[in-house]
Design an enzyme around this catalytic site. Structure first.
Site, PDB file in Angstrom:
ATOM      1  N   GLY A  82       0.820  -1.208   0.000  1.00 54.55           N
ATOM      2  CA  GLY A  82       0.000   0.000   0.000  1.00 54.55           C
ATOM      3  C   GLY A  82       0.850   1.253   0.000  1.00 54.55           C
ATOM      4  N   THR A  92      -3.579   0.604  -8.679  1.00 53.53           N
ATOM      5  CA  THR A  92      -4.345   0.074  -9.811  1.00 53.53           C
ATOM      6  C   THR A  92      -5.473  -0.816  -9.302  1.00 53.53           C
ATOM      7  OG1 THR A  92      -2.874  -1.855 -10.006  1.00 53.53           O
ATOM      8  CG2 THR A  92      -2.326   0.095 -11.336  1.00 53.53           C
ATOM      9  N   ASP A  99      -4.335  -7.657  -3.894  1.00 61.89           N
ATOM     10  CA  ASP A  99      -4.091  -7.512  -2.461  1.00 61.89           C
ATOM     11  C   ASP A  99      -5.203  -8.169  -1.648  1.00 61.89           C
ATOM     12  OD1 ASP A  99      -2.687  -6.265  -0.135  1.00 61.89           O
ATOM     13  OD2 ASP A  99      -4.553  -5.152   0.019  1.00 61.89           O
ATOM     14  N   ASP A 103      -4.928 -11.588   0.665  1.00 64.64           N
ATOM     15  CA  ASP A 103      -5.301 -11.554   2.088  1.00 64.64           C
ATOM     16  C   ASP A 103      -6.283 -12.665   2.425  1.00 64.64           C
ATOM     17  OD1 ASP A 103      -3.703  -9.373   2.516  1.00 64.64           O
ATOM     18  OD2 ASP A 103      -5.318  -7.908   2.384  1.00 64.64           O
TER      19      ASP A 103
END
Length: 276
Positions: A82, A92, A99, A103
């Protein structure tokens, strides 16, 4: 030069600036298209997280220290990508989805292991997996279908939920809750390797391991007595409250996204009834 030629020259002069602007715009588009989104720094960090997660899964059954260390590094990189996106102006849509998916998959893999290592609590871990996946999918889908063009899933209107707005806009709150949530499950994972009293004798243990090395019994024997329970227990107590807050946020996220989608459905049905 006759009147027609002079007039044409004036028209050409008037067109030249706009044509030059168009040429510059086309050149900008060409240069932009040459960018390889997949090689942006935040996305490279995302790929590294995936690799580290796979490596941690390899060590997960019987090597708690290696697995935990690698898993924690992968989680810490979640904050770094980040920062890189903001630092290099490389945020983007692909990176945001990468991401989030990373996670979800990382946490799910750990919870699946916990469900097998602690079968008494398997149903709870299954519910946590379902809540995590459902809430984030609903939130992402609601943002894409109901939000403005290009709206990020982290742009939550405070009028809909001040808690979600705080969670997604305050980097300290976001990092703390996510880190503590992962810490809680890592600590539980370490507890699965803590001191245990075995009802089997040494010969019986050896026989189980040799005959069925990948059975549940063999895995339990392999995990036993590898780690002192004091530190994992302290970490569980430290992180349990933030973990519960994170789960409450997941519930809130699921409810808010459902309400937002329902509002869109109601508005669409109202428009259709008017046109009938």
């Amino acid at each position: 030069m006759d009147h027609y030629s002079l007039r044409q020259r004036v028209i050409d002069m008037q067109r030249e600036p706009s044509e030059a602007t168009a040429d510059r715009a086309a050149e900008d588009v060409t240069n932009t298209s040459r960018e390889n989104i997949f090689l942006f720094v935040p996305n490279l960090i995302g790929y590294a997280r995936i690799i580290l997660t796979v490596v941690s899964l390899y060590f997960m059954p019987v090597h708690p220290r290696r697995c935990s260390a690698i898993y924690v590094v992968s989680c810490l990189l979640d904050a770094l990508d980040g920062w890189a996106a903001r630092r290099f102006i490389q945020g983007t849509k692909f990176g945001a989805v990468l991401d989030m998916v990373t996670d979800r998959c990382t946490t799910t893999c750990l919870l699946v292991f916990l469900a097998t290592a602690m079968p008494k609590w398997a149903m709870l871990f299954q519910l946590l997996i379902s809540l995590d996946l459902a809430s984030h999918y609903m939130h992402m889908y609601a943002t894409l279908s109901m939000g403005e063009s290009g709206q990020s899933h982290k742009q939550v209107d405070a009028k809909r939920s001040w808690l979600l707005h705080l969670y997604y806009t305050n980097q300290i709150v976001l990092f703390t809750l996510c880190a503590m949530n992962e810490l809680f499950f890592v600590a539980l994972y370490l507890l699965a390797f803590a001191e245990q009293e075995s009802k089997l004798s040494g010969d019986s243990m050896k026989k189980v391991i040799q005959s069925e090395p990948w059975s549940a019994g063999a895995m339990e024997i392999a995990r036993a007595n590898k780690i002192q329970s004091s530190i994992p227990t302290a970490l569980v107590r430290l992180s349990v409250l933030p973990m519960l807050i994170k789960q409450y946020i997941n519930i809130q996220q699921l409810i808010v996204a459902s309400q937002w989608l329902a509002e869109g459905d109601a508005a669409e049905r109202a428009r259709q009834s008017v046109t009938r």
